[in-house]
Structures are given as C-alpha cells and as structure tokens.
Design a protein around this motif. Structure first.
Motif, short mmCIF file in Angstrom:
data_model
loop_
_atom_site.label_atom_id
_atom_site.label_comp_id
_atom_site.label_asym_id
_atom_site.label_seq_id
_atom_site.Cartn_x
_atom_site.Cartn_y
_atom_site.Cartn_z
N LEU A 8 -7.79 23.35 60.22
CA LEU A 8 -7.41 22.13 59.50
C LEU A 8 -5.96 21.75 59.77
CD1 LEU A 8 -9.23 22.50 56.07
CD2 LEU A 8 -9.76 20.91 57.93
N THR A 9 -5.11 22.73 60.04
CA THR A 9 -3.71 22.44 60.33
C THR A 9 -3.50 21.82 61.71
OG1 THR A 9 -3.40 24.72 61.07
CG2 THR A 9 -2.82 24.22 58.77
N ASP A 10 -4.54 21.78 62.53
CA ASP A 10 -4.45 21.20 63.86
C ASP A 10 -4.80 19.71 63.89
OD1 ASP A 10 -3.86 23.72 64.94
OD2 ASP A 10 -5.98 24.18 65.25
N VAL A 11 -5.25 19.20 62.76
CA VAL A 11 -5.71 17.81 62.70
C VAL A 11 -5.13 17.12 61.47
CG1 VAL A 11 -7.89 18.31 63.90
CG2 VAL A 11 -7.82 18.37 61.40
N GLN A 12 -5.25 15.80 61.48
CA GLN A 12 -4.92 15.03 60.28
C GLN A 12 -5.89 13.86 60.21
OE1 GLN A 12 -1.31 12.27 62.08
NE2 GLN A 12 -0.80 13.64 60.46
N ILE A 13 -6.08 13.37 59.00
CA ILE A 13 -6.94 12.21 58.78
C ILE A 13 -6.07 10.97 58.93
CG2 ILE A 13 -8.50 11.05 57.16
CD1 ILE A 13 -9.38 13.92 58.10
N VAL A 14 -6.53 10.05 59.77
CA VAL A 14 -5.79 8.81 59.97
C VAL A 14 -6.76 7.63 59.88
CG1 VAL A 14 -3.93 9.81 61.37
CG2 VAL A 14 -5.99 8.99 62.49
N CYS A 15 -6.21 6.51 59.46
CA CYS A 15 -7.03 5.29 59.40
C CYS A 15 -7.12 4.68 60.79
CB CYS A 15 -6.44 4.30 58.40
SG CYS A 15 -4.85 3.60 58.90
N ASN A 16 -7.98 3.71 60.92
CA ASN A 16 -8.19 3.03 62.19
C ASN A 16 -6.89 2.41 62.71
OD1 ASN A 16 -10.33 2.67 64.00
ND2 ASN A 16 -10.49 0.51 63.46
N GLY A 17 -6.09 1.86 61.83
CA GLY A 17 -4.84 1.22 62.23
C GLY A 17 -3.77 2.20 62.68
N CYS A 18 -3.73 3.37 62.09
CA CYS A 18 -2.69 4.37 62.41
C CYS A 18 -3.06 5.28 63.59
CB CYS A 18 -2.38 5.22 61.18
SG CYS A 18 -1.44 4.34 59.91
N HIS A 19 -4.34 5.32 63.95
CA HIS A 19 -4.76 6.24 65.00
C HIS A 19 -4.04 6.01 66.33
CE1 HIS A 19 -8.37 8.84 66.49
NE2 HIS A 19 -7.20 9.40 66.75
N PRO A 20 -3.93 4.75 66.80
CA PRO A 20 -3.21 4.56 68.08
C PRO A 20 -1.76 5.04 68.02
CG PRO A 20 -4.46 2.60 67.52
CD PRO A 20 -4.52 3.50 66.32
N LYS A 21 -1.09 4.83 66.90
CA LYS A 21 0.30 5.30 66.76
C LYS A 21 0.35 6.82 66.78
CE LYS A 21 0.86 1.59 63.67
NZ LYS A 21 0.95 1.27 62.28
N ALA A 22 -0.61 7.45 66.13
CA ALA A 22 -0.68 8.92 66.11
C ALA A 22 -0.92 9.45 67.52
CB ALA A 22 -1.77 9.38 65.15
N ASP A 23 -1.77 8.77 68.29
CA ASP A 23 -2.01 9.18 69.68
C ASP A 23 -0.74 9.07 70.52
OD1 ASP A 23 -4.69 9.78 69.25
OD2 ASP A 23 -5.41 7.85 70.00
N GLN A 24 0.02 7.99 70.33
CA GLN A 24 1.28 7.82 71.07
C GLN A 24 2.27 8.91 70.70
OE1 GLN A 24 2.39 3.85 69.97
NE2 GLN A 24 1.16 2.91 71.59
#
Length: 124
Positions: free
Chosen positions: A56-72
C-alpha cells in the motif's frame, strides 16, 4: 518482454484488479493529491520498484484530474534517481581505478571525486 509490455500485461491481470480493489478499500476513495471524494479514482504507482508485489505504501489513490500530474512527478523522480545511480556508479568506478577493487569509499574519496569531476566540467 520489454518494461512497457510487462507493465501493460500486469495492469490487465487479475492480480492487479484485486490489488486495486484492496487499495481502494484500505486507502479510501479520496484523492491523495487534491482531496476530492467524488469522481473516478485510480491506484497510482509512486514507483515501479515492486511492480507485481506492491504494498500500500507503493501506491496512492488519485482522481482522474490529478493522475497525469502524478505520472509526471513520478517520471521526474525516476529521471533524478537514474542520474543519482549514474553518479554513484561513476564514483565507484573512479575509486576502484584509483585505489583498487576493494576500496572502502569514504567522505574523503567522495570529496576527491567531486573535485575531479568539477574540474573536468570546468575544462570544457
């Protein structure tokens, strides 16, 4: 199988689907970045170090809008980690060539390497 194909195969697997359900249940349906509690949520890998054996510490829950920013952000972090690994490999190579295979790298050798590398860049 290259890394991208391995990732794509895993993301489509029953194991990932089960982990996604578990992560959403344990971490909740709330974006870790913006805090929103409605919409579509994704389980985002912070890194791929344990791909297929995530915690669980390797992931986080993100919304559709924040996912691209998290990927960057992850891409920038991975690039930085790659540069750090390259620097460490160069340091080890330098120390071994100068002092032998069994050298213990200490602060003095690290400082010497830094100065040597800086001088190389200044000569360009």
């Amino acid at each position: 199988m290259n890394q991208s194909a391995k990732y794509q195969s895993y993301i489509k697997s029953p194991r990932w689907r089960e982990f996604t359900k578990y992560a959403l249940q344990m971490l909740g349906q709330k974006c870790a970045r913006c805090g929103c509690t409605s919409g579509i949520f994704h389980v985002h890998h912070l890194d791929y170090d344990r791909l297929g054996n995530e915690r669980l510490t390797d992931v986080q829950i993100v919304c559709n809008g924040c996912h691209p920013k998290a990927d960057q952000e992850r891409a920038r972090k991975n690039e930085s980690r790659g540069e750090e690994r390259a620097y460490e490999a160069a340091l080890v190579t330098y120390a071994r060539k100068k002092y032998g295979e069994n050298v213990e790298i200490d602060d003095a050798i690290m400082e010497e390497f830094y100065e040597w590398q800086s001088a190389k860049w200044n000569d360009r």
